[in-house]
Design an enzyme around this catalytic site. Structure first.
Site, PDB file in Angstrom:
ATOM      1  N   ASN A  10      30.679  59.787  69.912  1.00  0.00           N
ATOM      2  CA  ASN A  10      29.283  59.393  69.327  1.00  0.00           C
ATOM      3  C   ASN A  10      28.405  61.683  69.307  1.00  0.00           C
ATOM      4  OD1 ASN A  10      27.186  60.950  67.390  1.00  0.00           O
ATOM      5  ND2 ASN A  10      25.759  58.349  67.854  1.00  0.00           N
ATOM      6  N   ARG A  79      31.788  59.134  65.433  1.00  0.00           N
ATOM      7  CA  ARG A  79      31.023  59.354  64.122  1.00  0.00           C
ATOM      8  C   ARG A  79      30.843  60.378  63.667  1.00  0.00           C
ATOM      9  NH1 ARG A  79      24.847  59.077  64.448  1.00  0.00           N
ATOM     10  NH2 ARG A  79      24.087  59.180  62.295  1.00  0.00           N
ATOM     11  N   HIS A 168      22.644  56.383  57.309  1.00  0.00           N
ATOM     12  CA  HIS A 168      22.349  55.024  58.737  1.00  0.00           C
ATOM     13  C   HIS A 168      23.768  54.105  58.014  1.00  0.00           C
ATOM     14  CE1 HIS A 168      18.475  55.672  59.949  1.00  0.00           C
ATOM     15  NE2 HIS A 168      19.487  56.740  60.609  1.00  0.00           N
ATOM     16  N   ARG A 229      10.249  63.013  61.495  1.00  0.00           N
ATOM     17  CA  ARG A 229      10.332  63.805  60.396  1.00  0.00           C
ATOM     18  C   ARG A 229       8.953  62.881  59.184  1.00  0.00           C
ATOM     19  NH1 ARG A 229      16.319  61.314  59.939  1.00  0.00           N
ATOM     20  NH2 ARG A 229      16.615  61.663  62.206  1.00  0.00           N
ATOM     21  N   ASP A 270       6.925  58.462  69.550  1.00  0.00           N
ATOM     22  CA  ASP A 270       7.375  56.827  69.679  1.00  0.00           C
ATOM     23  C   ASP A 270       6.496  55.440  69.350  1.00  0.00           C
ATOM     24  OD1 ASP A 270       7.193  54.341  71.327  1.00  0.00           O
ATOM     25  OD2 ASP A 270       8.895  55.600  72.681  1.00  0.00           O
ATOM     26  N   GLU A 369      25.930  49.640  65.246  1.00  0.00           N
ATOM     27  CA  GLU A 369      26.714  50.934  64.775  1.00  0.00           C
ATOM     28  C   GLU A 369      28.179  50.967  65.312  1.00  0.00           C
ATOM     29  OE1 GLU A 369      23.041  53.052  64.524  1.00  0.00           O
ATOM     30  OE2 GLU A 369      22.778  53.829  63.044  1.00  0.00           O
TER      31      GLU A 369
HETATM   32  P1  ADP Z   1      17.212  56.166  67.386  1.00  0.00           P
HETATM   33  O1  ADP Z   1      17.285  56.260  66.397  1.00  0.00           O
HETATM   34  O2  ADP Z   1      16.294  57.115  68.080  1.00  0.00           O
HETATM   35  O3  ADP Z   1      18.341  55.374  67.439  1.00  0.00           O
HETATM   36  P2  ADP Z   1      15.939  53.438  68.026  1.00  0.00           P
HETATM   37  O4  ADP Z   1      16.313  52.845  67.118  1.00  0.00           O
HETATM   38  O5  ADP Z   1      15.808  53.436  69.717  1.00  0.00           O
HETATM   39  O6  ADP Z   1      16.148  54.977  67.272  1.00  0.00           O
HETATM   40  O7  ADP Z   1      14.528  53.426  67.938  1.00  0.00           O
HETATM   41  C1  ADP Z   1      13.391  54.109  68.682  1.00  0.00           C
HETATM   42  C2  ADP Z   1      12.153  53.385  67.577  1.00  0.00           C
HETATM   43  O8  ADP Z   1      12.156  52.245  68.089  1.00  0.00           O
HETATM   44  C3  ADP Z   1      10.949  54.233  68.441  1.00  0.00           C
HETATM   45  O9  ADP Z   1       9.730  54.244  68.284  1.00  0.00           O
HETATM   46  C4  ADP Z   1      10.294  53.040  69.893  1.00  0.00           C
HETATM   47  O10 ADP Z   1       8.799  53.132  70.098  1.00  0.00           O
HETATM   48  C5  ADP Z   1      10.302  51.408  68.978  1.00  0.00           C
HETATM   49  N1  ADP Z   1      10.679  50.379  69.752  1.00  0.00           N
HETATM   50  C6  ADP Z   1      11.460  50.234  70.849  1.00  0.00           C
HETATM   51  N2  ADP Z   1      11.165  49.389  71.767  1.00  0.00           N
HETATM   52  C7  ADP Z   1       9.994  48.348  71.040  1.00  0.00           C
HETATM   53  C8  ADP Z   1       8.582  47.627  71.529  1.00  0.00           C
HETATM   54  N3  ADP Z   1       9.510  46.778  71.403  1.00  0.00           N
HETATM   55  N4  ADP Z   1       8.119  47.631  70.596  1.00  0.00           N
HETATM   56  C9  ADP Z   1       7.568  48.109  69.533  1.00  0.00           C
HETATM   57  N5  ADP Z   1       8.629  49.907  68.895  1.00  0.00           N
HETATM   58  C10 ADP Z   1       9.537  49.808  69.924  1.00  0.00           C
END
Ligand code: ADP
Length: 396
Positions: A10, A79, A168, A229, A270, A369
């Site tokens: 990827n 990917r 996705h 976004r 986040d 994925e």
């Molecule tokens: P990406 O789209 O970059 O692959 P991820 O699927 O890893 O991202 O998701 C990232 C998001 O998941 C972030 O907003 C992060 O805060 C949230 N996240 C990860 N762990 C937790 C948790 N335990 N509780 C709430 N949100 C979480």
């Protein structure tokens, strides 16, 4: 027979993520062209500077060398974000495919050129194995025109291919297959909404195993609120901002990198930080969470209407898998559809979090994925691979 492995690549604009199957050893190189860093799931690290993707892949292969199965690497899955209208399924990569992916870069200028860097590097370093492209858009190729057409002059679609594509795909495909397994019913009989909620977020209406609508559009900007976004937006806002003197690049940066949870809350992209701020009483953070959950609710409602029914809702992605509060906040208004959570199961992130009286099953399914890409690659390369399985197994 000697066991062999599949590499899933990827490639992002300055990063390279590689996963080896079936061992699932993962290697990540970040900041290619800058202060690059390599990290891995098995403890190997490196700070050797790498200027380009081919050097990064070379380094990754060096790091993985000791860990390769006896038969070496038998195929590589890549990917690729945008398959346009040309690719509705994974394909074996040859020179004509590379040329088409190059042409499609006009549709995905941020993604396809980076994906191509990965393809070129891997084909050069591993010239004797099959390379397969798996497209983010392909799963949504089954959308009917009523879902993919924008209300623009039809020439924009016919001549310029401007339409909803959706992204996705491997994730929506994977989690809805899994959902069907958990429910013990063939996917072909189920009306499912899958919610991939990570930094990027999208919903898909999957009717009988086919995507019939999805929230991301021509680009991954449309639809749900995301980390940075904006999601869906009145296009008139863009005209207003452009007329007001904002440059195209500034607008691009605002929509892609400064909006969403980050923009609305002013705190972070986040979810954990935004949640913590909301709990401290931060009003904008609270509003950002409300927008996030509200958009999910109204999209699920719309997709139930699109499919004329709803059997299940599937949560996945970093937020969907881990944030019980978002799951319950976004489903609160959907009881009228028959979706009822069991708050204990929800708090425990159980596989099935709906209550026993809920007529709509609500599931939490960790996405995978890369495994989807590895499987498609194994299938097209004609490999039977332990730990990856055949695609048909879970195909309804
Ligand atoms: P990406 O789209 O970059 O692959 P991820 O699927 O890893 O991202 O998701 C990232 C998001 O998941 C972030 O907003 C992060 O805060 C949230 N996240 C990860 N762990 C937790 C948790 N335990 N509780 C709430 N949100 C979480």
């Amino acid at each position: 027979m000697k066991h062999s492995g599949i590499l899933v690549v990827n490639a992002g604009s300055s990063s390279l993520k590689v996963k080896l199957f079936p061992s699932r050893d993962a290697v990540l190189v970040e900041r290619i062209g800058g202060e690059s860093r390599l990290a891995s799931s098995f403890g190997a690290t490196s700070e050797r500077p790498v200027a380009r993707h081919d050097e990064a892949l070379h380094l990754v292969l060096e790091v993985l060398e000791e860990r390769l199965p006896e038969g070496g690497i038998a195929a590589v899955g890549h990917r690729v974000v945008h398959g346009g209208m040309r690719f509705s399924a994974p394909v074996v990569i040859d020179d004509p495919v590379v040329r088409i992916v190059e042409e499609l870069a006009t549709l995905a200028p941020l993604h396809n050129p980076a994906n191509l860097e990965g393809i070129r590097a891997a084909r050069a370093l591993l010239p004797d194995v099959k390379h397969v492209a798996v497209f983010d858009t392909a799963f949504h190729a089954t959308m009917p025109p009523r879902a993919f057409l924008f209300g623009l002059p039809i020439e924009q679609y016919r001549a310029h291919r401007i339409r909803r594509y959706g992204f996705h795909g491997p994730s929506h495909d994977f989690v809805t297959r899994r959902a069907a397994e958990v429910l013990g019913r063939p996917r072909s009989e189920l009306k499912l909404v899958s919610l991939h909620l990570g930094n990027g977020a999208s919903a898909a209406a999957v009717d009988g195993g086919r995507s019939v609508d999805t929230s991301m559009g021509f680009t991954p900007l449309d639809g749900l609120l995301m980390g940075t976004r904006s999601g869906a937006l009145d296009p008139g806002v863009l005209l207003h901002l452009l007329r007001g003197g904002m440059s195209v690049d500034e607008l691009d940066a605002m929509l892609n990198r400064e909006s969403g949870l980050l923009g609305l809350s002013g705190v972070s992209n986040d979810m954990r930080d935004v949640r913590a701020a909301a709990e401290r009483g931060h009003e904008d953070a609270r509003a950002a969470l409300e927008v996030f959950a509200y958009r999910i609710a109204k999209t699920v409602g719309a997709y139930a209407a699109a499919m004329g029914g709803l059997d299940g809702i599937v949560f996945t992605g970093g937020i969907g898998e881990n944030d019980a509060r978002i799951r319950s906040e976004s489903l609160r208004s959907l009881e009228f559809l028959g979706a009822r959570l069991d708050e204990v199961r929800n708090a425990e992130h159980a596989k099935r979090i709906s209550s026993d009286t809920s007529s709509v099953a609500v599931l939490v399914v960790p996405t995978d994925e890369e495994r989807m890409i590895a499987r498609a690659t194994a299938e097209l390369a004609g490999l039977a691979l332990e730990g990856v399985g055949a695609l048909q197994e879970e195909t309804a």
